[in-house]
Design an enzyme around this catalytic site. Sequence first.
Site, short mmCIF file in Angstrom:
data_model
loop_
_atom_site.label_atom_id
_atom_site.label_comp_id
_atom_site.label_asym_id
_atom_site.label_seq_id
_atom_site.Cartn_x
_atom_site.Cartn_y
_atom_site.Cartn_z
N ARG A 1 0.86 -1.18 0.00
CA ARG A 1 0.00 0.00 0.00
C ARG A 1 0.90 1.24 0.00
O ARG A 1 1.93 1.27 0.68
CB ARG A 1 -0.94 0.02 1.21
CG ARG A 1 -2.11 -0.93 1.11
CD ARG A 1 -3.10 -0.51 0.03
NE ARG A 1 -4.30 -1.34 0.00
CZ ARG A 1 -4.47 -2.38 -0.79
NH1 ARG A 1 -3.47 -2.76 -1.59
NH2 ARG A 1 -5.60 -3.07 -0.77
N GLU B 1 -3.27 7.64 -4.34
CA GLU B 1 -3.69 7.17 -5.67
C GLU B 1 -4.99 7.84 -6.10
O GLU B 1 -5.90 8.03 -5.29
CB GLU B 1 -3.89 5.65 -5.64
CG GLU B 1 -2.62 4.88 -5.52
CD GLU B 1 -2.82 3.38 -5.59
OE1 GLU B 1 -3.91 2.93 -6.01
OE2 GLU B 1 -1.89 2.65 -5.22
N HIS C 1 -0.65 0.44 -10.07
CA HIS C 1 -1.34 -0.54 -9.22
C HIS C 1 -1.78 -1.76 -10.04
O HIS C 1 -2.97 -2.08 -10.12
CB HIS C 1 -2.54 0.09 -8.52
CG HIS C 1 -2.90 -0.60 -7.24
ND1 HIS C 1 -3.36 0.06 -6.13
CD2 HIS C 1 -2.86 -1.91 -6.87
CE1 HIS C 1 -3.59 -0.79 -5.15
NE2 HIS C 1 -3.29 -2.01 -5.58
#
Length: 320
Positions: A238, A267, A285
């Site tokens: 993360r 993000e 991602h």
Amino acid sequence: MSRVVVTGRIPEAALDRLRAEHDVDAWTGTESISREELLARVAGAEAIVSLLTERIDDELLDAAGPQLKVVSNVAVGYDNIDVPACTGRGITATNTPGVLTEATADIAFGLILMATRRLGEGERLIRAGQSWKWGMFFLLGSSLQGKTLGVVGMGGIGQATARRAKAFGMEIVYQSRSEIDPAIAAELGARRVELDELLAVSDVVSLHCPYGPATHHLIGPEELAAMKDTAYLVNTARGPIIDEAALATALRTGVIAGAGLDVFEKEPQVYPELLELENVVLVPHLGSATVETRTAMAVLAAENTLAVLRGEQPPTPIVK
């Protein structure tokens, strides 16, 4: 039939399973559902199948109502879900561990190769139409054989990444909340160490720990300074585990040699200075982004949902 709200687009195989038993309200827009729309749609739902882009908190649970039984996250991470809030209301929260292990480990090791061998730099040079010629010192990278991989968070993905590193001739050290299975440790030749030692001895540090208050900015200025100036940092866990401003400074000033990031603090935004640096690989991602893996994730989320609505134990509940 219960009402099931799906907060984003998921593979049809999972929707078919849900529709066979329940009334499904699935978001089909190409953009993420707005918060306002989401709060309106969940009203009266008995199940929510959520993506990691949606925040499941008290506000949303209130909007859904007391009949809500289950929140099924289509992700292994669940930092978007207020699990205690769910538990306090008798709502089961689930995630999708296991099915994305190999795909995410592939991306982690891909980032390791891209960063250490400067593959991104090479491709950008060619695509920009720049003149180049083979030479003994042209875009020299770093070999992996005989080097040390430090794995932070030795769960399934961390172990799968370590197996790939072992095949490349790397030594393995790891930091984790608990010892791994002795047979797996023996297979990998992996040694458990504290984080400060891992940072000091590793040539590549790969992050696979869950995100939460204890791991927010786990890697900041002091941790980066503790790494070798020839070392690389990779994150497929993360984004907020790394202080991106500190990382950008470390990369720009040569505190570490390079980095590879699949996830980011805010993000889809990326810290602007990272975009200007050649010694960092940035991908959007993609850890679980294979047809097979995303389908398996969605199907597992559907099976979790169906189990709870039948009054059964779901395959993969979140246990805190």
